[in-house]
Design a protein around this motif. Structure first.
Motif, PDB file in Angstrom:
ATOM      1  N   LEU A   1      -3.662   1.634  -7.074  1.00  0.00           N
ATOM      2  CA  LEU A   1      -2.733   0.588  -6.683  1.00  0.00           C
ATOM      3  C   LEU A   1      -3.477  -0.652  -6.202  1.00  0.00           C
ATOM      4  CD1 LEU A   1      -0.063   2.725  -4.816  1.00  0.00           C
ATOM      5  CD2 LEU A   1      -0.113   2.026  -7.211  1.00  0.00           C
ATOM      6  N   THR A   2      -2.799  -1.794  -6.322  1.00  0.00           N
ATOM      7  CA  THR A   2      -3.370  -3.065  -5.895  1.00  0.00           C
ATOM      8  C   THR A   2      -2.503  -3.700  -4.821  1.00  0.00           C
ATOM      9  OG1 THR A   2      -2.127  -4.416  -7.462  1.00  0.00           O
ATOM     10  CG2 THR A   2      -4.228  -3.467  -8.249  1.00  0.00           C
ATOM     11  N   ARG A   3      -3.001  -4.782  -4.291  1.00  0.00           N
ATOM     12  CA  ARG A   3      -2.260  -5.563  -3.306  1.00  0.00           C
ATOM     13  C   ARG A   3      -0.895  -5.981  -3.858  1.00  0.00           C
ATOM     14  NH1 ARG A   3      -4.367 -11.564  -1.711  1.00  0.00           N
ATOM     15  NH2 ARG A   3      -2.585 -12.173  -0.475  1.00  0.00           N
ATOM     16  N   ARG A   4      -0.836  -6.364  -5.109  1.00  0.00           N
ATOM     17  CA  ARG A   4       0.436  -6.780  -5.717  1.00  0.00           C
ATOM     18  C   ARG A   4       1.439  -5.624  -5.780  1.00  0.00           C
ATOM     19  NH1 ARG A   4      -2.386 -10.635  -6.337  1.00  0.00           N
ATOM     20  NH2 ARG A   4      -2.945 -12.243  -7.725  1.00  0.00           N
ATOM     21  N   ASP A   5       0.959  -4.426  -6.073  1.00  0.00           N
ATOM     22  CA  ASP A   5       1.837  -3.257  -6.059  1.00  0.00           C
ATOM     23  C   ASP A   5       2.417  -3.048  -4.669  1.00  0.00           C
ATOM     24  OD1 ASP A   5       1.365  -2.530  -8.781  1.00  0.00           O
ATOM     25  OD2 ASP A   5      -0.500  -1.540  -8.186  1.00  0.00           O
ATOM     26  N   LEU A   6       1.579  -3.176  -3.669  1.00  0.00           N
ATOM     27  CA  LEU A   6       2.001  -2.984  -2.283  1.00  0.00           C
ATOM     28  C   LEU A   6       3.109  -3.969  -1.910  1.00  0.00           C
ATOM     29  CD1 LEU A   6       1.166  -1.211   0.156  1.00  0.00           C
ATOM     30  CD2 LEU A   6      -0.298  -3.082   0.866  1.00  0.00           C
ATOM     31  N   GLU A   7       3.018  -5.187  -2.401  1.00  0.00           N
ATOM     32  CA  GLU A   7       4.005  -6.219  -2.077  1.00  0.00           C
ATOM     33  C   GLU A   7       5.373  -5.936  -2.684  1.00  0.00           C
ATOM     34  OE1 GLU A   7       2.071  -9.836  -3.277  1.00  0.00           O
ATOM     35  OE2 GLU A   7       0.779  -9.848  -1.503  1.00  0.00           O
ATOM     36  N   THR A   8       5.460  -5.018  -3.656  1.00  0.00           N
ATOM     37  CA  THR A   8       6.752  -4.700  -4.278  1.00  0.00           C
ATOM     38  C   THR A   8       7.548  -3.665  -3.483  1.00  0.00           C
ATOM     39  OG1 THR A   8       5.898  -2.909  -5.671  1.00  0.00           O
ATOM     40  CG2 THR A   8       5.814  -5.162  -6.583  1.00  0.00           C
ATOM     41  N   ILE A   9       6.929  -3.025  -2.509  1.00  0.00           N
ATOM     42  CA  ILE A   9       7.614  -2.002  -1.714  1.00  0.00           C
ATOM     43  C   ILE A   9       8.514  -2.687  -0.697  1.00  0.00           C
ATOM     44  CG2 ILE A   9       7.325  -0.068  -0.113  1.00  0.00           C
ATOM     45  CD1 ILE A   9       4.586   0.432  -1.458  1.00  0.00           C
ATOM     46  N   SER A  10       9.787  -2.323  -0.692  1.00  0.00           N
ATOM     47  CA  SER A  10      10.742  -2.995   0.199  1.00  0.00           C
ATOM     48  C   SER A  10      11.198  -2.122   1.375  1.00  0.00           C
ATOM     49  CB  SER A  10      11.957  -3.468  -0.600  1.00  0.00           C
ATOM     50  OG  SER A  10      12.583  -2.365  -1.216  1.00  0.00           O
ATOM     51  N   ASP A  11      10.760  -0.884   1.442  1.00  0.00           N
ATOM     52  CA  ASP A  11      11.139   0.023   2.529  1.00  0.00           C
ATOM     53  C   ASP A  11      10.481  -0.434   3.829  1.00  0.00           C
ATOM     54  OD1 ASP A  11      11.624   2.117   4.269  1.00  0.00           O
ATOM     55  OD2 ASP A  11      10.362   3.547   3.213  1.00  0.00           O
ATOM     56  N   GLU A  12      11.273  -0.760   4.843  1.00  0.00           N
ATOM     57  CA  GLU A  12      10.735  -1.246   6.110  1.00  0.00           C
ATOM     58  C   GLU A  12      10.697  -0.172   7.186  1.00  0.00           C
ATOM     59  OE1 GLU A  12      11.386  -5.067   7.284  1.00  0.00           O
ATOM     60  OE2 GLU A  12      11.229  -5.804   5.240  1.00  0.00           O
TER      61      GLU A  12
ATOM     62  N   TYR B   1       3.028   0.808   5.052  1.00  0.00           N
ATOM     63  CA  TYR B   1       2.313   1.097   3.809  1.00  0.00           C
ATOM     64  C   TYR B   1       1.000   0.339   3.794  1.00  0.00           C
ATOM     65  CZ  TYR B   1       6.738   3.003   2.230  1.00  0.00           C
ATOM     66  OH  TYR B   1       7.876   3.748   2.118  1.00  0.00           O
ATOM     67  N   GLU B   2      -0.089   1.071   3.559  1.00  0.00           N
ATOM     68  CA  GLU B   2      -1.415   0.484   3.496  1.00  0.00           C
ATOM     69  C   GLU B   2      -2.118   1.005   2.249  1.00  0.00           C
ATOM     70  OE1 GLU B   2      -3.150   0.161   7.791  1.00  0.00           O
ATOM     71  OE2 GLU B   2      -1.998   2.020   7.690  1.00  0.00           O
ATOM     72  N   LEU B   3      -3.168   0.307   1.845  1.00  0.00           N
ATOM     73  CA  LEU B   3      -3.991   0.744   0.714  1.00  0.00           C
ATOM     74  C   LEU B   3      -5.420   0.908   1.169  1.00  0.00           C
ATOM     75  CD1 LEU B   3      -3.013  -1.581  -2.281  1.00  0.00           C
ATOM     76  CD2 LEU B   3      -2.434   0.827  -1.976  1.00  0.00           C
ATOM     77  N   VAL B   4      -6.037   2.000   0.765  1.00  0.00           N
ATOM     78  CA  VAL B   4      -7.475   2.196   0.964  1.00  0.00           C
ATOM     79  C   VAL B   4      -8.048   2.567  -0.385  1.00  0.00           C
ATOM     80  CG1 VAL B   4      -9.267   3.555   2.088  1.00  0.00           C
ATOM     81  CG2 VAL B   4      -7.246   2.860   3.385  1.00  0.00           C
ATOM     82  N   ASP B   5      -8.845   1.667  -0.934  1.00  0.00           N
ATOM     83  CA  ASP B   5      -9.458   1.869  -2.253  1.00  0.00           C
ATOM     84  C   ASP B   5      -8.422   2.237  -3.312  1.00  0.00           C
ATOM     85  OD1 ASP B   5     -11.945   1.315  -1.140  1.00  0.00           O
ATOM     86  OD2 ASP B   5     -12.320   3.421  -0.687  1.00  0.00           O
ATOM     87  N   GLY B   6      -7.253   1.592  -3.265  1.00  0.00           N
ATOM     88  CA  GLY B   6      -6.223   1.814  -4.265  1.00  0.00           C
ATOM     89  C   GLY B   6      -5.318   3.004  -4.018  1.00  0.00           C
ATOM     90  N   THR B   7      -5.541   3.706  -2.913  1.00  0.00           N
ATOM     91  CA  THR B   7      -4.709   4.867  -2.574  1.00  0.00           C
ATOM     92  C   THR B   7      -3.705   4.458  -1.497  1.00  0.00           C
ATOM     93  OG1 THR B   7      -6.500   6.390  -3.085  1.00  0.00           O
ATOM     94  CG2 THR B   7      -4.730   7.226  -1.682  1.00  0.00           C
ATOM     95  N   LEU B   8      -2.438   4.797  -1.715  1.00  0.00           N
ATOM     96  CA  LEU B   8      -1.369   4.433  -0.797  1.00  0.00           C
ATOM     97  C   LEU B   8      -1.360   5.359   0.413  1.00  0.00           C
ATOM     98  CD1 LEU B   8       1.110   2.525  -0.483  1.00  0.00           C
ATOM     99  CD2 LEU B   8       2.465   4.351  -1.540  1.00  0.00           C
TER     100      LEU B   8
END
Length: 179
Positions: free
Chosen positions: A8-19, A23-30
């Motif tokens: 996963l990338t930063r852009r993928d993370l930005e699509t998540i709308s659950d508040e 949600y964080e990414l470490v080396d592409g892992t959610l």
């Protein structure tokens, strides 16, 4: 939501709308964390109150959730982050923070003690603090030769007298006290 096995990338993370979760990414892992508890948030509030007055004008102290974008595949959300004003965008802190602070929860222990400091050290974050609210303990680390070394530590009623990144006295028991 995402194909199994995709990095996963930063852009993928930005699509998540659950508040309801963090949600964080470490080396592409959610990484998914539950919302914090009152004790956790009390410590965050006390840290903000202590850090804000000593923070220089070219920096800002903010509580989570603020994305810290280290690269396209690593986006962390420290519980408290101090960053240079020019590194903050409308959406995130892009680059290396001056100080990242984590308040440990049972579900975040491994992440806060191993994953996050490893990524922040590799990125060059000069200071990393960990608060254990149940003990209570404050451990303050500084970056030396690419790794964190313990700069100051206090437990219970002990006072941590800090000179860097800012001159500050912190008592772990006062960070968790409900009074």
């Amino acid at each position: 939501m995402f194909a199994h096995g995709d990095r996963l990338t930063r852009r993928d993370l930005e699509t998540i709308s659950d508040e309801r979760h963090r949600y964080e990414l470490v080396d592409g892992t959610l990484l998914v964390s539950p919302s914090p508890r009152p004790l956790h948030q009390r410590v965050v509030a006390r840290l903000l109150a202590a850090l804000t007055p000593v923070c220089p004008a070219d920096c800002e102290v903010l509580p989570a959730p603020v994305d810290v974008v280290l690269d396209e595949f690593t986006v962390l959300i420290p519980d408290v982050v101090v960053g240079r004003r020019e590194t903050f965008t409308e959406r995130a802190l892009v680059g290396v923070p001056v100080l990242a602070v984590e308040v440990v929860s049972p579900s975040s222990r491994h992440i806060d003690h191993h994953l996050k400091p490893a990524r922040l050290a590799a990125a060059g974050c000069p200071y990393y603090w960990v608060v254990e609210p149940t003990e209570p303990t404050l451990s303050c680390f500084r970056l030396v030769d690419g790794g964190y070394v313990l700069d100051a530590e206090a437990t219970g009623e002990q006072m941590a007298r800090l000179d860097r990144p800012y001159r500050l006295d912190l008592c772990p028991a006062e960070l968790v006290s409900s009074h």
